[in-house]
Design a protein around this motif. Sequence first.
Motif, PDB file in Angstrom:
ATOM      1  N   LYS A 102      -8.878   1.641 -13.427  1.00 15.75           N
ATOM      2  CA  LYS A 102      -8.499   3.057 -13.311  1.00 15.75           C
ATOM      3  C   LYS A 102      -8.332   3.703 -14.681  1.00 15.75           C
ATOM      4  O   LYS A 102      -8.635   4.879 -14.863  1.00 15.75           O
ATOM      5  CB  LYS A 102      -7.206   3.187 -12.509  1.00 15.75           C
TER       6      LYS A 102
ATOM      7  N   MET B 155      -0.954   3.688  -0.651  1.00 16.89           N
ATOM      8  CA  MET B 155      -1.263   2.256  -0.780  1.00 16.89           C
ATOM      9  C   MET B 155      -0.247   1.546  -1.659  1.00 16.89           C
ATOM     10  O   MET B 155       0.172   0.425  -1.372  1.00 16.89           O
ATOM     11  CB  MET B 155      -2.676   2.081  -1.326  1.00 16.89           C
TER      12      MET B 155
ATOM     13  N   THR C 296      -4.867  15.361  -5.243  1.00 19.32           N
ATOM     14  CA  THR C 296      -6.271  15.379  -4.801  1.00 19.32           C
ATOM     15  C   THR C 296      -6.452  14.712  -3.443  1.00 19.32           C
ATOM     16  O   THR C 296      -7.563  14.618  -2.934  1.00 19.32           O
ATOM     17  CB  THR C 296      -7.172  14.627  -5.798  1.00 19.32           C
ATOM     18  N   GLY C 297      -5.368  14.192  -2.874  1.00 20.25           N
ATOM     19  CA  GLY C 297      -5.458  13.557  -1.551  1.00 20.25           C
ATOM     20  C   GLY C 297      -6.043  12.154  -1.570  1.00 20.25           C
ATOM     21  O   GLY C 297      -6.588  11.705  -0.565  1.00 20.25           O
ATOM     22  N   CYS C 298      -5.934  11.437  -2.674  1.00 17.87           N
ATOM     23  CA  CYS C 298      -6.613  10.133  -2.784  1.00 17.87           C
ATOM     24  C   CYS C 298      -5.884   8.996  -2.073  1.00 17.87           C
ATOM     25  O   CYS C 298      -6.457   7.934  -1.846  1.00 17.87           O
ATOM     26  CB  CYS C 298      -6.833   9.763  -4.244  1.00 17.87           C
ATOM     27  N   LEU C 299      -4.602   9.183  -1.779  1.00 14.86           N
ATOM     28  CA  LEU C 299      -3.788   8.180  -1.065  1.00 14.86           C
ATOM     29  C   LEU C 299      -3.440   6.937  -1.883  1.00 14.86           C
ATOM     30  O   LEU C 299      -2.987   5.937  -1.328  1.00 14.86           O
ATOM     31  CB  LEU C 299      -4.430   7.747   0.264  1.00 14.86           C
ATOM     32  N   GLN C 300      -3.647   6.986  -3.194  1.00 10.08           N
ATOM     33  CA  GLN C 300      -3.191   5.852  -4.014  1.00 10.08           C
ATOM     34  C   GLN C 300      -1.681   5.645  -3.845  1.00 10.08           C
ATOM     35  O   GLN C 300      -1.206   4.519  -3.809  1.00 10.08           O
ATOM     36  CB  GLN C 300      -3.532   6.093  -5.500  1.00 10.08           C
TER      37      GLN C 300
ATOM     38  N   PRO D 261      -2.732   9.209  -9.886  1.00 14.82           N
ATOM     39  CA  PRO D 261      -3.623   9.400 -11.046  1.00 14.82           C
ATOM     40  C   PRO D 261      -3.526  10.783 -11.671  1.00 14.82           C
ATOM     41  O   PRO D 261      -4.044  11.004 -12.761  1.00 14.82           O
ATOM     42  CB  PRO D 261      -5.014   9.165 -10.457  1.00 14.82           C
TER      43      PRO D 261
ATOM     44  N   GLY E  91     -10.674  -0.050   1.466  1.00 13.50           N
ATOM     45  CA  GLY E  91      -9.311  -0.076   2.002  1.00 13.50           C
ATOM     46  C   GLY E  91      -8.281  -0.668   1.050  1.00 13.50           C
ATOM     47  O   GLY E  91      -7.119  -0.815   1.410  1.00 13.50           O
ATOM     48  N   THR E  92      -8.714  -1.000  -0.168  1.00 16.28           N
ATOM     49  CA  THR E  92      -7.761  -1.532  -1.145  1.00 16.28           C
ATOM     50  C   THR E  92      -7.437  -0.467  -2.191  1.00 16.28           C
ATOM     51  O   THR E  92      -7.992   0.638  -2.169  1.00 16.28           O
ATOM     52  CB  THR E  92      -8.333  -2.754  -1.896  1.00 16.28           C
ATOM     53  N   MET E  93      -6.564  -0.837  -3.146  1.00 10.99           N
ATOM     54  CA  MET E  93      -6.179   0.099  -4.196  1.00 10.99           C
ATOM     55  C   MET E  93      -7.209   0.205  -5.312  1.00 10.99           C
ATOM     56  O   MET E  93      -6.999   0.951  -6.263  1.00 10.99           O
ATOM     57  CB  MET E  93      -4.845  -0.304  -4.796  1.00 10.99           C
ATOM     58  N   ALA E  94      -8.303  -0.554  -5.225  1.00  8.71           N
ATOM     59  CA  ALA E  94      -9.360  -0.399  -6.228  1.00  8.71           C
ATOM     60  C   ALA E  94      -9.825   1.047  -6.189  1.00  8.71           C
ATOM     61  O   ALA E  94     -10.052   1.596  -5.111  1.00  8.71           O
ATOM     62  CB  ALA E  94     -10.524  -1.329  -5.913  1.00  8.71           C
ATOM     63  N   SER E  95      -9.961   1.678  -7.348  1.00 11.61           N
ATOM     64  CA  SER E  95     -10.370   3.079  -7.333  1.00 11.61           C
ATOM     65  C   SER E  95     -11.720   3.235  -6.651  1.00 11.61           C
ATOM     66  O   SER E  95     -12.643   2.467  -6.907  1.00 11.61           O
ATOM     67  CB  SER E  95     -10.451   3.644  -8.749  1.00 11.61           C
TER      68      SER E  95
ATOM     69  N   PHE F 193      -1.996  -3.267   1.658  1.00 13.63           N
ATOM     70  CA  PHE F 193      -2.498  -1.911   1.433  1.00 13.63           C
ATOM     71  C   PHE F 193      -2.660  -1.267   2.790  1.00 13.63           C
ATOM     72  O   PHE F 193      -3.576  -1.604   3.541  1.00 13.63           O
ATOM     73  CB  PHE F 193      -3.849  -1.945   0.698  1.00 13.63           C
TER      74      PHE F 193
ATOM     75  N   PHE G  54     -10.929   8.430  -0.120  1.00  7.53           N
ATOM     76  CA  PHE G  54      -9.896   7.404  -0.042  1.00  7.53           C
ATOM     77  C   PHE G  54      -9.847   6.559  -1.329  1.00  7.53           C
ATOM     78  O   PHE G  54     -10.851   5.985  -1.746  1.00  7.53           O
ATOM     79  CB  PHE G  54     -10.164   6.477   1.149  1.00  7.53           C
ATOM     80  N   GLY G  55      -8.669   6.529  -1.934  1.00  8.28           N
ATOM     81  CA  GLY G  55      -8.443   5.646  -3.073  1.00  8.28           C
ATOM     82  C   GLY G  55      -9.123   6.041  -4.358  1.00  8.28           C
ATOM     83  O   GLY G  55      -9.091   5.275  -5.322  1.00  8.28           O
ATOM     84  N   CYS G  56      -9.738   7.209  -4.392  1.00 10.46           N
ATOM     85  CA  CYS G  56     -10.535   7.570  -5.572  1.00 10.46           C
ATOM     86  C   CYS G  56      -9.703   8.297  -6.620  1.00 10.46           C
ATOM     87  O   CYS G  56      -9.075   9.305  -6.341  1.00 10.46           O
ATOM     88  CB  CYS G  56     -11.715   8.445  -5.181  1.00 10.46           C
ATOM     89  N   THR G  57      -9.735   7.776  -7.847  1.00  9.34           N
ATOM     90  CA  THR G  57      -8.983   8.405  -8.931  1.00  9.34           C
ATOM     91  C   THR G  57      -9.866   9.345  -9.764  1.00  9.34           C
ATOM     92  O   THR G  57      -9.426   9.873 -10.774  1.00  9.34           O
ATOM     93  CB  THR G  57      -8.337   7.339  -9.845  1.00  9.34           C
TER      94      THR G  57
ATOM     95  N   PHE H 132      -5.323  -8.898  -8.964  1.00  8.55           N
ATOM     96  CA  PHE H 132      -6.022  -7.743  -8.405  1.00  8.55           C
ATOM     97  C   PHE H 132      -5.399  -6.435  -8.899  1.00  8.55           C
ATOM     98  O   PHE H 132      -6.098  -5.504  -9.312  1.00  8.55           O
ATOM     99  CB  PHE H 132      -6.004  -7.797  -6.871  1.00  8.55           C
ATOM    100  N   ILE H 133      -4.067  -6.378  -8.854  1.00  7.23           N
ATOM    101  CA  ILE H 133      -3.380  -5.167  -9.327  1.00  7.23           C
ATOM    102  C   ILE H 133      -3.698  -4.940 -10.804  1.00  7.23           C
ATOM    103  O   ILE H 133      -3.997  -3.815 -11.237  1.00  7.23           O
ATOM    104  CB  ILE H 133      -1.846  -5.286  -9.115  1.00  7.23           C
TER     105      ILE H 133
END
Lengths: 154, 616
Positions: free
Chosen positions: B225, A20, A13-17, A127, B67-71, A30, B296-299, B217-218
Amino acid sequence: MLKALQIEPEKCTGCLQCEMACSYENEGVFNPAKSRIKVFTFHDEGRFSPYTCTQCAEAWCLHACPVEAIVLNDLTGSKEVISDVCVGCKVCTIACPFGTVNYNHDTGTVIKCDLCGGDPACAKACPTDAITYVDADHTGLQRMRAHAALALPQ
Amino acid sequence: MAWTGSVLRVNLTEGRCERKPLNMLWARRYLGQRGLATKYLCEEIDPTVDPLSPENKMIMATGPLTGTMASTGGRYSVITKSPLTGAIACSNSGGFIGAEIKNAGWDMIIFEGRAPTPVYLYLENEQAELLPADAIWGRSVWETDEWLHRQHQNPLLRIAAVGRAAEQGCLYAGIINDLHRAAGRSGVGTVMASKNLKAVAVRGTLGVGNIKDPAAFIKATEAGKKVLADGAVTGQGLPEYGTQVLMNVINEVGAMPTRNMREVQFEGAGKISGEAMHEPRPSDGKPNLVTNAACFGCTIACGRISTIDRGHFTIEHKPEYWGASGGLEFEAAWALGSDIGVDDLDALTYANFLCNEDGFDPISFGSTLAAAMELYELGLIGKDETGGIELRFGSAEALTTTAELTARGEGFGKMLGLGSKRLCEHYGRPDLSMTVKGQEFPAYDPRGIQGMGLTYATSNRGACHLRSYTVSSEVLGIPEKTDPLVTEGKAAMVKAFQDATAAVDSAGLCVFTTFAWTLADIAPQIAAACEGDWSVENLVETGERIWNLERQFNMAAGLTGKDDTLPKRLLKEAAKTGPAKGRVNDLEKMLPEYYQLRGWTTDGIPSKETLDRLGL
């Protein structure tokens, strides 16, 4: 059993998890700019594709290195950069046909995927299971299965 | 610490960029993004300022979790005074540029003054400079994006820009980032263009590395998530259908505003729904939807990437629109669809492409067009004024032609660009404008969902669903089901949702997470990343503080409790069909209780005790 990263772009989905997770595992930050795996967006087609080192058996980067800074990890099959030995000449970045070895100007050495020593952070962070870590001899299994389903009598 | 501790101050008048330290005392009290930037704006501008004058400021702000790994930790907001409403504007966007600004080492960018000639901000980590934008002024967002990538020979640049709509003074122009994500509402793009600022191009390679307790945090973000993945809406509904999962649902509960909100159900809803976007079309066998896509970063990945049928009348001879781009979200589908009675999915998708290409809000545009169509029906607007366009409800041609004109600020598009309130006033029927505080309604008719009436009436940025999305409880049953036709308890719910949402926004997270997360899921993520007390209780109080600060700004800008109301149509004309048949919105039953719960006077002014309690 030797394992390998299996990438299925259609699930991405291109989320970049993954980017990071990679940068955090390897650099403690990150930061997609320092990731060894990259997700590419093909906007007009609406497609995403994660891409990283496939750990070639006959690794061009390893053979090209003049100071033997890239070595084989027997356990995981990965080709790893020994950063203390790397002189930052970047010949490996030219030798790699896939562009997956890159220079990191902050450290003056190159970086590439080392499969996180056998527990790749990108696969754990994905994910949608677009990146998985599976039997290296059967990375085509999912695709074979899909086509096998097509071959079933209707 | 997760904040970078740096603010970039850009004086456009003098062409100067300076680094300033972030006010950490304020950060501890307002968290980040929406809250913290509101504090900066309130401290730095006169609330009575003309929104389009150089004295107004515009802030692009990230949150501590951006900008973090938080969803979903990729959000940023644009905070300024709105030219559409005269109230505070805060428009939130996803995509990738928020995280890129953070990765470049900045919590926020404050734009001041007005550049003498068009410029764009080029930002590469600590290097910030204003460069000439003459070559891209007068061009669309998409052309600007392409030009900047080529100009800097860098495909990795993230870009936010305004299009021709903003340049031409459309009062609901947005700022588009990453081609199809938008800080869309309240005319923040109009403010940006008024400053002669065409674009912001960012490359950040520093990353976010100053998490207070990385291991915690992780752990907290991984737990979060999992909750999102297991949630029915966040794990299934949104990835599969996007926000368009709501089209049929909202239509069935009788809360689908139709034909300028004359009706509450749309007979064509099924044809423009999330399900319809999956249906193969007859011409080429392909569905409208190509894929879902994440910010960005969204699960969760609710984003829609769509194509238009190449044989459709809108693009048959325009190959530049044959590729995929950002598809219909529910709000756009409603405003460009049921509110003007159009059920042509391809026409809607095309109009939506235009909204992204030239940066204007599809909600406000669709709603303004709906008002214009009603005025046309009444004979108050004639064909001579529209340039020959027949503004009939249900006309896909009227939609796409007026969208093209509004995008470029030409012909009748200039009038439509003023928004529904000014349009209806111009033609002598202000009662036909479906707005609160001058901003057009989103896609939930408050006759069918009572809590949304109070949400709209009290929203600090004018009619808006994203300030307290009570649909979540009243329709979807999250966190618990309440009856959408009952007013009892809604005042308390709206207050609780408003405060919680302000906290979620200010963290740099997406409000859609709250379809699965409560503040109990969010607090540990913030607490692990940031210094300070970020318990659930403190987040609620922080949200309440932000809400009251926004309210204070609006009061000082000249708004009063009298502005906390709804158009007469929603208060007097009963719903004609569906479960809410015979109902109006009973705002008067909820508003006094809401003021009381807020600790405001009966006129809606925050009391001294309330302000003291919140430290305002």
